[in-house]
Design an enzyme around this catalytic site. Structure first.
Site, short mmCIF file in Angstrom:
data_model
loop_
_atom_site.label_atom_id
_atom_site.label_comp_id
_atom_site.label_asym_id
_atom_site.label_seq_id
_atom_site.Cartn_x
_atom_site.Cartn_y
_atom_site.Cartn_z
N GLY A 1 0.82 -1.20 0.00
CA GLY A 1 0.00 0.00 0.00
C GLY A 1 0.85 1.25 0.00
N GLY B 1 1.62 5.24 1.15
CA GLY B 1 1.56 5.86 2.46
C GLY B 1 2.75 5.50 3.34
N HIS C 1 -0.29 0.96 10.04
CA HIS C 1 -1.62 1.33 9.51
C HIS C 1 -2.55 1.71 10.66
CE1 HIS C 1 0.10 -1.94 6.95
NE2 HIS C 1 -0.13 -1.05 6.00
#
EC number: 2.7.1.29
Length: 593
Positions: free
Chosen positions: A56, A58, A225
Site C-alpha cells: 500500500g 503511504g 496502519h
C-alpha cells in the site's frame, strides 16, 4: 493528529508521488495505470534475479523509493494502506523485469499483500518463470500468542532485508541464495515501533476525538496502519519508553517475543526509522538514547547505526527501532550481511552515506585527543595597559544598568519582536558581570575583551548574540593593532575610539544594518562615531540615546520587527528593543566615569 494536507485527492497524490521518482532517478520508468515503478533496461548489465516488492502507498519512501541499481528491480503500489492487486503484481513480474534468472516477490507480511503477491507468484510459476515468494515479518509488537498463525508484521526492519537481498541479487547470485538470505536476514531481525498519535489519510473524514490517543499516552508497538500495539504507556519519559521497547526487543526470557538470542560476541546493526512526522532533531535524540541504553544495559555497540526515514505511516508521529544480528551467510567474502548492507545502491529512499572504510577506520569510541595547535587569543598578551579597577567599575555600572532594563526591553520586544531580546541581553550581561565579580580582568585590555568575548559567545544566542560577539572580537583586534612596541602603553580615549571605529567597520562586513534600519546599530554607530569625533564618552552615550529615540519613528528594514504588523499601534512610541538595551549599557558606563 495532523488533518491538513496539500492534496485532497489521495489517488492523484499517489500517482504524483510515484511519477516524481522518475524525476529524481533517471534510471526508473513508471507505468501509471498499474502503479509500477521499474528499472529501465540496461544493455550493458548482466542478467540477475529480479527482486520485486511493494504494498500500500503511504509508507514512502517504501517501496518504490527502493527501486534502483543495488536494490529493488521493481515495485508495485496500491492505494493508500491498500495492497496492490494480483494483476498489477503479475504484470510487474512477467512484463517489466528480466526474469531469466528468476524472480523474488518479497512484500511485507500483511494479509492483503501476502494473498495478492502470492497469487501473482503462482501465475508467474504457471507461466514457466522461476519464482519465489517471501513475506517479511520483523515486528515484535504483537507477540507469538496474539500473532498466532499470521506471525510477525513487517515494519521498518524489513528495509534492511530488501537492501541485503537487492545487493546480493546485483552480484549475480542465484534465486535460491537470494531467497535463502531473505529468510536468514528476517530470522535475525527484531523491530518495534511506538507512536504518539494515529495518522490521517488525505481526503478522509476527520476522525472523532474518541479515535485519538490521549495527549499523555504513547502506543507501544503501533503498526504502520494505525494498528494497536502491545499496550499504552501513560506519562512515560523517553528514557522509560526506550527501556520498555528494548526489553521487548531483547529480553530472551520473554518467550512470547524472544525472536532472537544473543551471545557476548554477537554483532548488531541498529536502524532508527522515522514514521514520518518526527523532526530530525527529535529522531537524533532518540537515536542517542537508544544507543546509550544498548551499551549500558545490554553491552551492545552496533557496528552500524543507520537513522532516517525508511518506512513511514504517512506523517506518523512515531519511530521504530530495528536490530539486525549479523550471522554468517555461508556465501564467502564480499557477501556477508554487513558487506551487502554496505554495498552501494542507486535508490532515492536508501540513505546510509557512511562508507565501510569510514566505519572500519573509526570503530573505536575512545575520546578524541585534541591537539592545541595555536595559542588562543586571550592567552596572547599585548603591551597595552588600562586601570583594572576603573575598567571593572565602568563595565559593572553598564551591565547592571542593562540588567535593570530587562523588563522594559522585554515589554518593547513583545510588541515589536518575538519577546526574547531582553532575556538574551540580561543573560549575557549577568554572565559578564559574574566574570567581573570573580576577579579583575587584569590590566591588558586585549586579554580582557577576549575573556568577555568567550562569555558572550557561550551565553548569548540569536542574532544579537552574534552581532555582539563579532563586534567584540573585532574590538580586541582593533586594540591589538595599536600595540606598536615592547614597552607598556597606556590606553587612552583615543585608543578606544580607534578600536571602536575598526570594530564598526568590521561588523559592516557581516550585516547590512545601518543607522535608520531600526536595529541596535542605531545606538552603536552613533556612539562609536561621536567618540571618534569628540573623544568624549558622555557625548557618545548621549548620541546613542538620541539614536535609540529616533528608532521610535522608523519602520524596520532588518530584524524580526520586519515581520511584525500593527505599526500604526507602536510607530512613534516604541524604540527598537536592542538599541534601547545597548543605550542603557552605554549610559551606565558613561555615568560611572
Amino acid at each position: 493528529m495532523q488533518t491538513k494536507h496539500f492534496f485532497s485527492d489521495p489517488n492523484k497524490l499517489v500517482q504524483a508521488a510515484l511519477h516524481s521518482l522518475t524525476l529524481t532517478n533517471p534510471s526508473l520508468a513508471f507505468d501509471s495505470e498499474n502503479k509500477i515503478i521499474y528499472r529501465r533496461p540496461d544493455a550493458s548489465s548482466k542478467s540477475k534475479v529480479a527482486v520485486i516488492s511493494g504494498g500500500g502507498s503511504g509508507h514512502e519512501p517504501a517501496f518504490a523509493g527502493y527501486v534502483g541499481k543495488g536494490l529493488l528491480t521493481a515495485s508495485v503500489a496500491g492505494s493508500i494502506f491498500a495492497s496492490p492487486s494480483a494483476e498489477q503484481i503479475r504484470k510487474a513480474a512477467m512484463e517489466y523485469v528480466d526474469s531469466e534468472k528468476g524472480v523474488l516477490l518479497i512484500p511485507m507480511k500483511y494479509t492483503g499483500d501476502v494473498l495478492n503477491f502470492g497469487m501473482a507468484a503462482e501465475k508467474a510459476k504457471a507461466a514457466g518463470i522461476k519464482t519465489e515468494f517471501f513475506a517479511i515479518g520483523d515486528d515484535v509488537g504483537v507477540g507469538r500468542s496474539k500473532g498466532g498463525k499470521v506471525g510477525r508484521r513487517g515494519i521498518g526492519g524489513g528495509i534492511l532485508v530488501l537492501k541485503i537481498v537487492g545487493a546480493l541479487a546485483e552480484t549475480g547470485a542465484s534465486l535460491e541464495d537470494v531467497y535463502r538470505i531473505a529468510q536468514l536476514t528476517t530470522d535475525n531481525i527484531v523491530s518495534l515501533g511506538s507512536s504518539l498519535e494515529h495518522v490521517h489519510i488525505p481526503g478522509r473524514q476527520v476522525p472523532s476525538t474518541e479515535e485519538l490517543l490521549p495527549a499523555d499516552e504513547v502506543e507501544v508497538g503501533m503498526g504502520i496502519h494505525n494498528e494497536p500495539g502491545s499496550h499504552r504507556m501513560k506519562g512515560a519519559s523517553l528514557e522509560d519508553l526506550i527501556k520498555t521497547m528494548l526489553k521487548q526487543l531483547l529480553d530472551e526470557n520473554d518467550k512470547d517475543r524472544a525472536f532472537i538470542t544473543r551471545k557476548p560476541d554477537d554483532k548488531f546493526v541498529l536502524l532508527i526509522n522515522n514514521l514520518g512526522g518526527v523532526s530530525t532533531l527529535e529522531l537524533s535524540g532518540i537515536t542517542d538514547e537508544v544507543s546509550t541504553q544498548l551499551a549500558r544495559d545490554y553491552n551492545i555497540k552496533p557496528v552500524r547505526t543507520i537513522q532516517g526515514t525508511f518506512l513511514t505511516s504517512l506523517n506518523g508521529l512515531g519511530f521504530s527501532i530495528s536490530l539486525l544480528k549479523l550471522v554468517d551467510t555461508g556465501l564467502g567474502p564480499g557477501k556477508s550481511l554487513l558487506e551487502l548492507l554496505d554495498a552501494p545502491a542507486e535508490a532515492v529512499g536508501w540513505a546510509a552515506p557512511i562508507q565501510t572504510s569510514t566505519w572500519d577506520n573509526h570503530s573505536s569510541d575512545a575520546p578524541v585527543q585534541q591537539v592545541k595547535k595555536t595559542v588562543v587569543a586571550e592567552e596572547q598578551p599585548s603591551n597595552l595597559k588600562v586601570d583594572p579597577a576603573l575598567l571593572k567599575k565602568s563595565l559593572s555600572a553598564g551591565l547592571q544598568r542593562m540588567i535593570a532594563a530587562e523588563p522594559q526591553v522585554t515589554h518593547y520586544d513583545t510588541i515589536v519582536g518575538d519577546g526574547d531580546c531582553g532575556v538574551g541581553l540580561k543573560r549575557g550581561a549577568e554572565a559578564v558581570l559574574s566574570l567581573l565579580e570573580k576577579g579583575d580582568l587584569g590590566d591588558d585590555p586585549v586579554v580582557a575583551v577576549n575573556k568577555i568575548v568567550n562569555v558572550v559567545e557561550n551565553t548569548m544566542d540569536g542574532t544579537s548574540g552574534a552581532i555582539y560577539a563579532i563586534f567584540l572580537n573585532a574590538l580586541a583586534h582593533g586594540l591589538r593593532e595599536q600595540d606598536k612596541g615592547t614597552a607598556a602603553t597606556p590606553v587612552t580615549v583615543e585608543t578606544w575610539a580607534a578600536a571602536l571605529k575598526y570594530s564598526l567597520g568590521a561588523l559592516a562586513k557581516y550585516t547590512p544594518a545601518q543607522v535608520g534600519d531600526r536595529t541596535l546599530i542605531d545606538a552603536l554607530a552613533p556612539f562609536c562615531t561621536k567618540l571618534v569625533e569628540t573623544k568624549d564618552v558622555h557625548a557618545a552615550a548621549k548620541a546613542a540615546l538620541e539614536g535609540t529615540e529616533a528608532t521610535k519613528h522608523l519602520k524596520a528594514s532588518l530584524g524580526r520587527s520586519v515581520y511584525v504588523g500593527g505599526e500604526q499601534e507602536w510607530l512613534g512610541k516604541i524604540p527598537d528593543p536592542g538599541a534601547y538595551g545597548l543605550s542603557e549599557f552605554l549610559s551606565g558606563l558613561a555615568d560611572s566615569l
